[in-house]
Scaffold this active site. Structure first.
Site, PDB file in Angstrom:
ATOM      1  CD  GLU A 107      -2.781  -1.341   2.360  1.00 32.22           C
ATOM      2  OE1 GLU A 107      -3.948  -1.662   2.195  1.00 32.22           O
ATOM      3  OE2 GLU A 107      -2.279  -1.160   3.479  1.00 32.22           O
ATOM      4  CB  CYS A 120       3.150   7.205   3.567  1.00 34.21           C
ATOM      5  SG  CYS A 120       3.726   6.001   4.745  1.00 34.21           S
ATOM      6  CB  CYS A 127       7.741  -5.986   8.347  1.00 30.64           C
ATOM      7  SG  CYS A 127       9.132  -5.155   9.146  1.00 30.64           S
ATOM      8  CB  CYS A 131       6.997  -3.586  16.023  1.00 32.47           C
ATOM      9  SG  CYS A 131       8.668  -3.287  15.400  1.00 32.47           S
ATOM     10  CB  CYS A 134       3.595  -2.622  13.703  1.00 32.33           C
ATOM     11  SG  CYS A 134       3.669  -2.328  11.929  1.00 32.33           S
TER      12      CYS A 134
HETATM   13  N1  SAH Z   1       9.680  -0.124   9.579  1.00 29.04           N
HETATM   14  C1  SAH Z   1       9.921   1.264   9.703  1.00 29.04           C
HETATM   15  C2  SAH Z   1       9.013   2.044   8.814  1.00 29.04           C
HETATM   16  C3  SAH Z   1       7.549   2.006   9.179  1.00 29.04           C
HETATM   17  S1  SAH Z   1       7.143   3.586   9.719  1.00 29.04           S
HETATM   18  C4  SAH Z   1       9.803   1.684  11.148  1.00 29.04           C
HETATM   19  O1  SAH Z   1       9.335   0.890  11.933  1.00 29.04           O
HETATM   20  O2  SAH Z   1      10.230   2.786  11.475  1.00 29.04           O
HETATM   21  C5  SAH Z   1       5.671   3.421  10.509  1.00 29.04           C
HETATM   22  C6  SAH Z   1       5.669   4.121  11.840  1.00 29.04           C
HETATM   23  O3  SAH Z   1       4.400   3.852  12.457  1.00 29.04           O
HETATM   24  C7  SAH Z   1       6.720   3.569  12.783  1.00 29.04           C
HETATM   25  O4  SAH Z   1       7.188   4.551  13.660  1.00 29.04           O
HETATM   26  C8  SAH Z   1       5.910   2.549  13.533  1.00 29.04           C
HETATM   27  O5  SAH Z   1       6.534   2.178  14.735  1.00 29.04           O
HETATM   28  C9  SAH Z   1       4.614   3.260  13.733  1.00 29.04           C
HETATM   29  N2  SAH Z   1       3.500   2.367  14.042  1.00 29.04           N
HETATM   30  C10 SAH Z   1       3.438   1.044  13.834  1.00 29.04           C
HETATM   31  N3  SAH Z   1       2.244   0.561  14.262  1.00 29.04           N
HETATM   32  C11 SAH Z   1       1.550   1.617  14.729  1.00 29.04           C
HETATM   33  C12 SAH Z   1       0.239   1.761  15.280  1.00 29.04           C
HETATM   34  N4  SAH Z   1      -0.575   0.730  15.376  1.00 29.04           N
HETATM   35  N5  SAH Z   1      -0.148   2.992  15.647  1.00 29.04           N
HETATM   36  C13 SAH Z   1       0.680   4.058  15.472  1.00 29.04           C
HETATM   37  N6  SAH Z   1       1.911   3.980  14.955  1.00 29.04           N
HETATM   38  C14 SAH Z   1       2.351   2.775  14.582  1.00 29.04           C
HETATM   39 FE1  SF4 Z   2       8.188  -3.600  10.616  1.00 25.00          FE
HETATM   40 FE2  SF4 Z   2       8.153  -2.791  13.156  1.00 25.00          FE
HETATM   41 FE3  SF4 Z   2       8.253  -0.959  11.198  1.00 25.00          FE
HETATM   42 FE4  SF4 Z   2       6.016  -2.416  11.614  1.00 25.00          FE
HETATM   43  S1  SF4 Z   2       6.928  -0.912  12.988  1.00 25.00           S
HETATM   44  S2  SF4 Z   2       6.967  -1.988   9.641  1.00 25.00           S
HETATM   45  S3  SF4 Z   2       6.882  -4.409  12.254  1.00 25.00           S
HETATM   46  S4  SF4 Z   2       9.804  -2.505  11.705  1.00 25.00           S
END
Ligand code: SAH
Ligand code: SF4
Length: 379
Positions: A107, A120, A127, A131, A134
């Site tokens: 997406e 974005c 991934c 986390c 996420c």
């Molecule tokens: N993998 C990279 C890029 C993804 S960025 C990273 O983790 O940085 C997406 C951002 O949204 C990251 O800061 C991630 O931690 C955050 N994120 C993930 N799940 C989320 C959620 N459910 N609510 C708010 N932010 C979230």
């Molecule tokens: Fe991957 Fe974590 Fe970033 Fe989600 S927040 S995309 S699981 S690295």
């Protein structure tokens, strides 16, 4: 190439018989046309049509000789990702579900604001990291995106927004953030190649100051990213102790807080005018207390930093809750009192599941045997 990159490599571009020119570096484009018997300087003209004018039909590239255009059209193409579904949120946010020729999906989200517009972009299908908060993290890594599939997201958005060539004033796509699906630094080579194409001043021409790469903290590649690309860095911090970060972001076991913050301290090009963004998702009862906020100010005291507080966005089956608004305000106030800018990120596109952390495609990792059966003999 590392084993990881091999195991999750995108399919060879020739799968459908034509070579996609999108995603080739300038040098590769030069070599491609030299193989067709053309002069190398023609590569610059072709680059202009593809990345400045956004033209996909070789016949319309009128500065190129007719024979060259015909020649290109037989074995090459300028491909956009196919759109499986396009959705628009009540707040103007747009989300495209893209489908690649091998059936995999990611997406891309466009977030319009008054004076700018941010795209974005995704870097992987799924991934490898898990986390806990996420949605993408619940989906196993299917594969890396190719450079063409990454830069193709920007080109597709420009198609939709009617921005070829990009207008000097009032652009709707001014900024790019690698904050979609996937961990960009686990697909470093393709991401770097795509970013170099996006930044090329004779093409898409988005400057490194308008590009932000977000990482969960892949320390060795953070150094490379700073030295080779110089884009803005965002770090998904989300916790102030190793104990909590280990639990909600397993990558912390590999690169713990101290190493991560050291890498931030030495990130090239960061200074008071160009700060590192620390993303901090507000999880009720997990990381949102006043003492967490005070510890955060201590951790960041010698780093040119700003903090983005992200209200947790729920997704089907998620087991965290978002912090209370009062807790978020109190947290932000403690950071502000320590002179750390700490805006609360506005949630955009929630009604179409386009907000941070909500992206997830239905792509499934095929069994190895299925992939082998499909692979062209030459690949
Ligand atoms: N993998 C990279 C890029 C993804 S960025 C990273 O983790 O940085 C997406 C951002 O949204 C990251 O800061 C991630 O931690 C955050 N994120 C993930 N799940 C989320 C959620 N459910 N609510 C708010 N932010 C979230
Ligand atoms: Fe991957 Fe974590 Fe970033 Fe989600 S927040 S995309 S699981 S690295």
């Amino acid at each position: 190439m590392s084993t990881h990159a091999e195991a999750f490599a995108p399919p060879a571009e020739r799968a459908d018989g034509r070579r996609n020119l999108v995603g080739l570096s300038r040098e590769e484009l030069g070599a491609e046309i030299a193989a067709l018997g053309e002069k190398p300087f023609r590569a610059g003209q072709l680059w202009h049509w593809i990345y400045h004018r956004g033209i996909t039909d070789f016949a319309a590239m009128t500065t190129l000789a007719k024979s060259f255009r015909a020649n290109l059209a037989t074995g090459h193409e300028v491909r956009r990702p196919a759109v499986g579904e396009a959705q628009r949120s009540r707040d103007g946010t747009a989300k495209w579900l893209l489908r690649f020729p091998d059936g995999q999906e990611v997406e891309t989200v466009h977030i319009p604001e008054e004076d700018r517009g941010t795209l974005c972009v995704s870097s992987q299908v799924g991934c490898t990291l898990t986390c806990q908060f996420c949605h993408t993290g619940t989906q196993r890594l299917v594969r890396n995106l190719s450079a063409g599939e990454i830069v193709g997201q920007v080109m597709l958005a420009r198609d939709y927004l009617g921005e070829w060539p990009a207008p000097a004033e009032g652009r709707q796509l001014t900024n790019v953030v690698l904050m979609g699906m996937g961990e960009p630094l686990y697909n470093y080579d393709n991401v770097a190649k795509a970013l170099k194409i996006m930044m090329d001043p004779e093409g898409i021409a988005i400057s490194k100051r308008k590009i932000t790469l977000s990482t969960s903290g892949v320390v060795p590649e953070m150094r490379r990213c700073g030295a080779e690309l110089g884009v803005n860095l965002a770090v998904s911090l989300h916790a102030v102790s190793d104990e909590v970060r280990d639990r909600i972001m397993p990558i912390n076991k590999k690169y713990p807080l101290k190493e991560l913050l050291d890498a931030c301290r030495s990130y090239p090009g960061s200074n008071n005018a160009r700060r590192i963004t620390f993303e901090y998702v507000m999880l009720k009862g997990v990381n949102d207390s006043p003492s967490d906020a005070r510890e955060l100010t201590r951790l960041l005291k010698d780093i040119p930093a700003k903090v983005n507080l992200i209200p947790f966005n729920p997704w089907p089956g998620s087991f965290f809750e978002c912090s209370e608004p009062a807790a978020i305000t109190a947290f932000a106030d403690i950071l502000s009192a320590a002179a750390i800018s700490a805006p609360v990120r506005a949630t955009r596109g929630e009604d179409i599941l386009a907000a941070c952390g909500q992206l997830k495609s239905e792509s499934r990792r095929k069994k190895k045997i299925e992939r082998q059966a499909e692979a062209p003999a030459s690949a």
